[in-house]
Design a protein around this motif. Structure first.
Motif, PDB file in Angstrom:
ATOM      1  N   ILE A 139       0.845  -1.195   0.000  1.00  0.00           N
ATOM      2  CA  ILE A 139       0.000   0.000   0.000  1.00  0.00           C
ATOM      3  C   ILE A 139       0.884   1.251   0.000  1.00  0.00           C
ATOM      4  O   ILE A 139       2.089   1.176   0.264  1.00  0.00           O
ATOM      5  CB  ILE A 139      -0.923   0.052   1.239  1.00  0.00           C
ATOM      6  CG1 ILE A 139      -0.067   0.134   2.523  1.00  0.00           C
ATOM      7  CG2 ILE A 139      -1.865  -1.149   1.269  1.00  0.00           C
ATOM      8  CD1 ILE A 139      -0.886   0.402   3.771  1.00  0.00           C
ATOM      9  N   VAL A 140       0.271   2.401  -0.309  1.00  0.00           N
ATOM     10  CA  VAL A 140       0.924   3.705  -0.115  1.00  0.00           C
ATOM     11  C   VAL A 140       0.216   4.351   1.082  1.00  0.00           C
ATOM     12  O   VAL A 140      -0.910   4.841   0.967  1.00  0.00           O
ATOM     13  CB  VAL A 140       0.817   4.598  -1.356  1.00  0.00           C
ATOM     14  CG1 VAL A 140       1.403   5.978  -1.059  1.00  0.00           C
ATOM     15  CG2 VAL A 140       1.533   3.960  -2.540  1.00  0.00           C
ATOM     16  N   ALA A 141       0.890   4.300   2.253  1.00  0.00           N
ATOM     17  CA  ALA A 141       0.278   4.791   3.489  1.00  0.00           C
ATOM     18  C   ALA A 141       0.049   6.304   3.430  1.00  0.00           C
ATOM     19  O   ALA A 141       0.890   7.057   2.918  1.00  0.00           O
ATOM     20  CB  ALA A 141       1.168   4.453   4.684  1.00  0.00           C
ATOM     21  N   ASN A 142      -1.066   6.743   3.977  1.00  0.00           N
ATOM     22  CA  ASN A 142      -1.378   8.175   4.053  1.00  0.00           C
ATOM     23  C   ASN A 142      -2.340   8.400   5.212  1.00  0.00           C
ATOM     24  O   ASN A 142      -2.932   7.447   5.721  1.00  0.00           O
ATOM     25  CB  ASN A 142      -1.963   8.692   2.737  1.00  0.00           C
ATOM     26  CG  ASN A 142      -3.239   7.966   2.363  1.00  0.00           C
ATOM     27  OD1 ASN A 142      -4.274   8.167   2.995  1.00  0.00           O
ATOM     28  ND2 ASN A 142      -3.162   7.098   1.333  1.00  0.00           N
ATOM     29  N   TYR A 143      -2.499   9.628   5.603  1.00  0.00           N
ATOM     30  CA  TYR A 143      -3.400   9.909   6.727  1.00  0.00           C
ATOM     31  C   TYR A 143      -3.786  11.378   6.756  1.00  0.00           C
ATOM     32  O   TYR A 143      -3.121  12.245   6.195  1.00  0.00           O
ATOM     33  CB  TYR A 143      -2.749   9.531   8.064  1.00  0.00           C
ATOM     34  CG  TYR A 143      -1.542  10.368   8.410  1.00  0.00           C
ATOM     35  CD1 TYR A 143      -1.669  11.580   9.105  1.00  0.00           C
ATOM     36  CD2 TYR A 143      -0.268   9.954   8.031  1.00  0.00           C
ATOM     37  CE1 TYR A 143      -0.555  12.350   9.421  1.00  0.00           C
ATOM     38  CE2 TYR A 143       0.848  10.719   8.350  1.00  0.00           C
ATOM     39  CZ  TYR A 143       0.706  11.906   9.031  1.00  0.00           C
ATOM     40  OH  TYR A 143       1.799  12.673   9.338  1.00  0.00           O
TER      41      TYR A 143
END
Length: 515
Positions: A139-143
């Motif tokens: 995944i490409v982590a983001n927040y």
């Protein structure tokens, strides 16, 4: 991002340091009872009456602050610029320590520039499951994290104990405290309702270029709750996603005084909530993987309170100021009455007396030197001719001059007594003292008598037309004063004088040849 944050901090501090701020002298007088609380009056009175060495602590103002600035989460996922802001209230405990309560709200963002393995959620399911399945478990982590934080800090001021100036205009401080934080963490894990397919994204090149491509690729909805663990409540943009965490806070700051009521500050605070889910990604069980928050803020602070009853906050006042002022202009210090020696008793202390052994009663000047009115080198207390004309210098040891014969009288025959004309001497009121004007007249008479040593003198006083009571006595004393001056000061033989009193102008004494 960290480098940009420190560049921003350095720029803000340089701007503030280069600005000219007014330095205002503190209004702190420990002997001013209007600034002392009733509960401290016993100590105030004891200090004022020299029963205690320590003054009472004055009432001081509260500080209300507003702050805002760069807020970011330091964690597993690369952060993007965020913003925080809030307000605070601060009160001094003394000149060094103070306590501050504060609220801070923030929005923080983050997005990776590379793909990483999915980590499972321990609570509430896994929002990354569909996207991870579509991308081989990656995944490409983001927040997007929204926080509300209440904190209580103990602050120590480092720059108000000054030895070489009156008061500080810059306040450096450090602080340590406790906070409780509520965090709403959401992630952009789906493209609408479908999984993201990252096979179409180019992950080569510079980091900033990759992040720009990913930002354009994502829809930016942050529609799902992030994985988390531990305490959660159903508050937030998405239900069941509000983390409640205790936190340790520490930091440092600097404030610049603009006036007694206002100052501007820059502060950097680090918040340690001991949690690895603030960025929505679990990096591992190790404490080294815990996320923390860094907040760099610009602060506008206002002092609240009645200035007639309260001084400035004590961290703006130098506690040594009263001590130094007491050394210069004592207001409380007990000073002994100075004892200044005066060995010769002339009224000029030995410290300033240039002639410390003048005889008792001798008239002296302000420097304690015996007076010499006529400047003949013989002090007045020895001078028998107090006013010696300069043409009669030099004088003898008694201050009596040797006046030369006038040019007009050098060739006068010795038998000219009958033609000798002598002036009269005038007195004012009831005075019997020879005035300075009369001294010059008598000096000229003495010169004539010295030029005619064979001539005697008839000295005539006048008791008035009707010889009033006391007039004869006054007239006699004036005659005696004239004879005494000519004999004692001018050196004329007393045997040459014949004294008499007659009616006439009571203000004059006449002199005439008696031969």
């Amino acid at each position: 991002m960290a480098s940009k944050k420190y560049l921003l901090l350095a720029g803000a501090m340089s701007l503030l340091a280069s600005t000219s701020f007014a330095q205002v002298k503190p209004n702190l007088d420990v002997l001013d009872s209007s600034k002392v609380a009733p509960s401290k009056m016993a100590q105030f009175n004891a200090f004022k009456n020299h029963q205690s060495d320590y003054p009472a602590k004055p009432r001081d103002m509260w500080e209300l602050g507003f702050h805002g600035g760069y807020h970011m989460i330091i964690g597993d996922v690369s952060s993007r610029p965020g913003f925080g802001g809030g307000l605070s209230i601060r009160k001094s405990l003394g000149h060094i320590f103070s306590i501050r309560g504060e609220y801070t709200g923030s929005f923080d963002y983050g997005m990776d520039y590379k793909m990483r393995p999915m980590t499972a959620s321990t609570v509430g399911g896994n929002p990354w499951a569909a996207t991870a399945a579509a991308n081989g478990g990656m995944i490409v982590a983001n927040y997007k994290t929204a926080t509300h934080q209440l904190s209580l800090n103990m602050i120590a001021s480092l720059s108000n104990m000054l030895f070489y100036k009156s008061q500080p205009k810059v306040n450096w401080y450090v602080f340590l405290g406790y906070g409780i934080m509520a965090a709403d963490v959401d992630v952009d894990a789906l493209d609408g309702g479908a999984a993201y397919d990252y096979s179409t994204v180019d992950f080569t090149g510079k980091r900033k270029d990759i992040k720009k491509r990913l930002k354009d690729f994502h829809d930016g909805d942050y529609e799902q709750n992030a994985p988390s663990q531990g305490n959660r409540v159903t508050i937030g943009r998405n239900d069941d996603n509000q983390l409640l965490r205790h936190a340790l806070e520490t930091g440092t700051g600097i404030s610049f005084k603009v006036s007694k009521r206002f100052n501007i500050g820059v502060e950097n605070k680090i918040t340690l909530p001991f949690d690895d889910y603030l960025d929505g990604y679990f990096g591992g069980a190790s404490d080294q993987n815990k996320d923390f928050i860094n907040y760099t803020s610009l602060r506008l602070n206002f002092n609240l309170g009645n200035s007639t009853k309260r001084v400035e906050p004590l961290w703006w006042l130098n506690p040594l100021d009263f001590v130094y002022n007491e050394l210069t202009a004592p207001k409380r210090m007990k000073l002994p009455t100075p004892v200044l020696p005066d060995a010769d008793g002339d009224g000029v202390t030995d410290q300033f007396d240039r002639e410390p052994n003048t005889p008792a009663g001798a008239p002296v000047d302000v420097n304690g030197v015996a007076k010499d009115t006529d400047g003949d080198g013989v002090p007045d207390y020895k001078d028998k001719q107090l006013i010696t004309p300069t043409y009669c210098f030099p004088v003898d040891a008694d201050g009596v001059g040797k006046c030369p014969d006038p040019e007009c009288c050098k060739n006068i025959p010795a038998n000219t007594c009958a033609t000798l004309v002598l002036p009269s001497v005038s007195f004012k009121g009831s005075s019997t003292k020879v005035s300075s004007d009369n001294e010059a007249i008598l000096a000229s008479i003495a010169a004539s008598l010295k030029a005619n040593p064979s001539c005697n003198v008839l000295v005539t006083g006048h008791a008035g037309e009707k010889a009033k009571k006391g007039g004869v006595d006054l007239s006699s004393r004036r005659v005696d004063a004239v004879v005494d001056y000519l004999a004692d000061k001018q050196g004329i033989d007393r045997g040459r004088f014949i004294k008499q009193n007659t009616p006439g102008d009571a203000g004059t004494v006449d002199l005439a040849p008696a031969n």
